[in-house]
Design an enzyme around this catalytic site. Structure first.
Site, PDB file in Angstrom:
ATOM      1  N   CYS A  51      25.283 -45.205  51.704  1.00  0.00           N
ATOM      2  CA  CYS A  51      24.198 -46.142  51.367  1.00  0.00           C
ATOM      3  C   CYS A  51      24.306 -46.614  49.913  1.00  0.00           C
ATOM      4  O   CYS A  51      24.103 -45.827  48.982  1.00  0.00           O
ATOM      5  CB  CYS A  51      22.861 -45.431  51.612  1.00  0.00           C
ATOM      6  SG  CYS A  51      21.417 -46.270  50.943  1.00  0.00           S
TER       7      CYS A  51
ATOM      8  N   CYS B 211      21.164 -46.181  47.846  1.00  0.00           N
ATOM      9  CA  CYS B 211      20.992 -44.748  47.538  1.00  0.00           C
ATOM     10  C   CYS B 211      21.794 -44.376  46.300  1.00  0.00           C
ATOM     11  O   CYS B 211      21.314 -43.624  45.444  1.00  0.00           O
ATOM     12  CB  CYS B 211      21.438 -43.878  48.713  1.00  0.00           C
ATOM     13  SG  CYS B 211      20.477 -44.089  50.221  1.00  0.00           S
TER      14      CYS B 211
END
Length: 120
Positions: free
Chosen positions: A30, A33
């Site tokens: 991600c 993230c």
């Protein structure tokens, strides 16, 4: 204070022994993230009375599924073992500070009463 990695082995112990726990549900693949990680870690340095924890949703899918995490990053703040903030997406350091301030001021007796009323 840096963050700790939560797993099925230490999850309950961490929640049971700390008043406020802020959890970053993340995944290695991600991009958002990865951009949020240094913000989360920097915030942990400024709030020594709060436990900052990360859950790798790929490695700890049982926890992620239990809490209904379908999007990463997701930030949850728990106080007294109760989810009081559930936010999908990244946050700024200032937003984390504001959320923690809000959570500290909560009347947990009222929160528990509201939860009991919603379950009826």
């Amino acid at each position: 204070m840096a963050y700790i990695d939560l797993t099925t082995k230490n999850f309950n112990e961490v929640l049971d022994n700390n008043e406020i726990v802020i959890i970053d549900f993340w995944a290695e693949w991600c991009g958002p993230c990865q951009k949020f990680a240094p913000i989360f870690e920097e915030s942990s340095e400024h709030h020594s009375d709060v436990v900052f924890a990360k859950i790798d949703t790929e490695d700890q899918s049982v926890i992620a599924q239990h809490y209904g995490v379908i999007s990463v990053p997701t930030v949850m703040i728990m106080r007294d073992g109760i989810i009081v903030i559930n936010h999908e997406g990244t946050l700024t350091e200032a937003a984390i500070y504001e959320l923690i301030t809000h959570v500290r001021c909560l009347d947990m007796d009222k929160v528990r009463e509201d939860l009991d009323n919603n379950e009826e």
